[in-house]
Design a protein around this motif. Sequence first.
Motif, short mmCIF file in Angstrom:
data_model
loop_
_atom_site.label_atom_id
_atom_site.label_comp_id
_atom_site.label_asym_id
_atom_site.label_seq_id
_atom_site.Cartn_x
_atom_site.Cartn_y
_atom_site.Cartn_z
N LYS A 152 -6.26 29.26 23.11
CA LYS A 152 -5.41 28.85 21.99
C LYS A 152 -4.21 29.80 21.87
CE LYS A 152 -9.24 26.92 19.39
NZ LYS A 152 -10.09 27.12 18.21
N SER A 153 -4.45 31.08 22.07
CA SER A 153 -3.37 32.07 22.02
C SER A 153 -2.38 31.85 23.16
CB SER A 153 -3.93 33.48 22.08
OG SER A 153 -4.77 33.72 20.98
N LEU A 154 -2.91 31.59 24.35
CA LEU A 154 -2.05 31.34 25.50
C LEU A 154 -1.17 30.11 25.26
CD1 LEU A 154 -2.96 31.52 29.21
CD2 LEU A 154 -1.92 29.46 28.33
N PHE A 155 -1.77 29.03 24.73
CA PHE A 155 -1.00 27.82 24.47
C PHE A 155 0.09 28.07 23.45
CE2 PHE A 155 -5.13 25.32 25.41
CZ PHE A 155 -4.97 25.50 26.76
N LEU A 156 -0.24 28.79 22.39
CA LEU A 156 0.74 29.10 21.35
C LEU A 156 1.90 29.90 21.94
CD1 LEU A 156 1.54 29.05 18.36
CD2 LEU A 156 0.23 31.15 18.07
N ALA A 157 1.58 30.92 22.73
CA ALA A 157 2.63 31.74 23.34
C ALA A 157 3.49 30.91 24.30
CB ALA A 157 2.00 32.92 24.08
N ALA A 158 2.87 30.05 25.05
CA ALA A 158 3.62 29.22 26.00
C ALA A 158 4.55 28.25 25.28
CB ALA A 158 2.66 28.46 26.90
N HIS A 159 4.10 27.69 24.18
CA HIS A 159 4.90 26.71 23.46
C HIS A 159 6.01 27.34 22.62
CE1 HIS A 159 2.50 23.26 24.65
NE2 HIS A 159 1.49 24.09 24.60
N GLU A 160 5.87 28.61 22.29
CA GLU A 160 6.91 29.30 21.53
C GLU A 160 8.04 29.78 22.43
OE1 GLU A 160 4.80 32.40 19.50
OE2 GLU A 160 4.44 31.14 17.75
N SER A 161 7.85 29.69 23.73
CA SER A 161 8.82 30.22 24.68
C SER A 161 9.61 29.11 25.34
CB SER A 161 8.07 31.01 25.77
OG SER A 161 8.96 31.45 26.76
N THR A 162 10.85 29.42 25.71
CA THR A 162 11.65 28.49 26.49
C THR A 162 11.52 28.77 27.98
OG1 THR A 162 13.59 29.91 26.26
CG2 THR A 162 13.32 28.13 24.63
N ASP A 163 10.78 29.80 28.33
CA ASP A 163 10.57 30.19 29.73
C ASP A 163 9.51 29.27 30.35
OD1 ASP A 163 9.87 31.35 32.15
OD2 ASP A 163 9.46 33.33 31.31
N PRO A 164 9.89 28.42 31.30
CA PRO A 164 8.93 27.48 31.87
C PRO A 164 7.82 28.15 32.70
CG PRO A 164 11.03 27.35 33.04
CD PRO A 164 11.22 28.28 31.88
N GLY A 165 8.01 29.37 33.11
CA GLY A 165 7.00 30.07 33.90
C GLY A 165 6.02 30.89 33.09
N ARG A 166 6.25 30.96 31.79
CA ARG A 166 5.43 31.82 30.95
C ARG A 166 3.95 31.43 30.96
NH1 ARG A 166 6.24 33.61 24.63
NH2 ARG A 166 5.24 35.62 24.92
N ALA A 167 3.64 30.16 30.83
CA ALA A 167 2.24 29.72 30.78
C ALA A 167 1.50 30.11 32.06
CB ALA A 167 2.16 28.22 30.55
N ALA A 168 2.13 29.90 33.20
CA ALA A 168 1.48 30.23 34.47
C ALA A 168 1.24 31.73 34.59
CB ALA A 168 2.32 29.73 35.64
N ARG A 169 2.23 32.54 34.17
CA ARG A 169 2.05 34.00 34.22
C ARG A 169 0.92 34.44 33.31
NH1 ARG A 169 7.44 33.98 33.51
NH2 ARG A 169 7.30 34.90 31.44
N LEU A 170 0.89 33.90 32.10
CA LEU A 170 -0.16 34.28 31.15
C LEU A 170 -1.53 33.83 31.65
CD1 LEU A 170 1.61 33.54 27.75
CD2 LEU A 170 1.21 35.78 28.82
N LEU A 171 -1.60 32.66 32.26
CA LEU A 171 -2.87 32.18 32.81
C LEU A 171 -3.35 33.10 33.94
CD1 LEU A 171 -5.13 30.11 32.82
CD2 LEU A 171 -3.76 28.74 34.40
N THR A 172 -2.44 33.58 34.75
CA THR A 172 -2.80 34.52 35.82
C THR A 172 -3.36 35.81 35.23
OG1 THR A 172 -1.16 33.59 37.32
CG2 THR A 172 -1.92 35.83 37.79
N VAL A 173 -2.69 36.34 34.21
CA VAL A 173 -3.17 37.56 33.56
C VAL A 173 -4.54 37.32 32.92
CG1 VAL A 173 -2.73 39.21 31.68
CG2 VAL A 173 -0.87 38.51 33.21
N LEU A 174 -4.69 36.18 32.26
CA LEU A 174 -5.97 35.84 31.63
C LEU A 174 -7.07 35.74 32.69
CD1 LEU A 174 -7.79 34.86 29.31
CD2 LEU A 174 -6.88 32.57 29.68
N SER A 175 -6.81 35.03 33.75
CA SER A 175 -7.82 34.88 34.82
C SER A 175 -8.18 36.23 35.42
CB SER A 175 -7.30 33.94 35.90
OG SER A 175 -7.13 32.64 35.38
N ASP A 176 -7.17 37.05 35.68
CA ASP A 176 -7.44 38.38 36.24
C ASP A 176 -8.28 39.21 35.27
OD1 ASP A 176 -5.99 37.70 38.47
OD2 ASP A 176 -4.22 38.91 37.96
#
Length: 181
Positions: A151-175
């Motif tokens: 839920k936090s990742l989705f919120l952060a991704a949707h608040e950003s205009t950076d299209p790569g943000r969700a993928a970067r955050l998902l990588t950090v989360l998975s790691d």
Amino acid sequence: MAPAEQPLRADARRNRDRILAAARDAFAESGFAVPLDDIAARAGVGPGTVYRHFPTKEALFQAVITARVTDLVTTARQHADAPDPGAAFFAFLAHLGAEGAAKRDTSDAMSVPGPLIADLHAAVAVLLARAQAAGAVRAEITVDDLFTLFKSLFLAAHESTDPGRAARLLTVLSDGLRPPR
């Protein structure tokens, strides 16, 4: 005993299908906040037609998220017997991450209590337990932790205009879910 529902006329069925398609797109783009009049306009029908099929915006949202969460439950269950539990777990997380990044209503859908969300938690719990038993995920992580993180990742991704943000955050989360070496 409740009377059986009458099947919809062909034109009413088409309107209902157009409303649901428009609602899926609108909720995916804007989340629950989208006005019902916008959904009606997208569907090419008047607000009264929407209300004939769905008495409230909540009822329409429930119909849309029921389909979305049912798909997530099905996907999680398809991964449950995979030969590599760690790969199956992270494949599902990648799917969920992509879904949530692309569709604003995914985090809303994951927040609506009820039996369908309980099914999703149970399906994810199976993936998590198998991945933990295989040593692919930290032992202390819980399903509730995962849902909070997403839920936090989705919120952060949707608040950003950076299209790569969700993928970067998902990588950090998975790691971060992997056990330390």
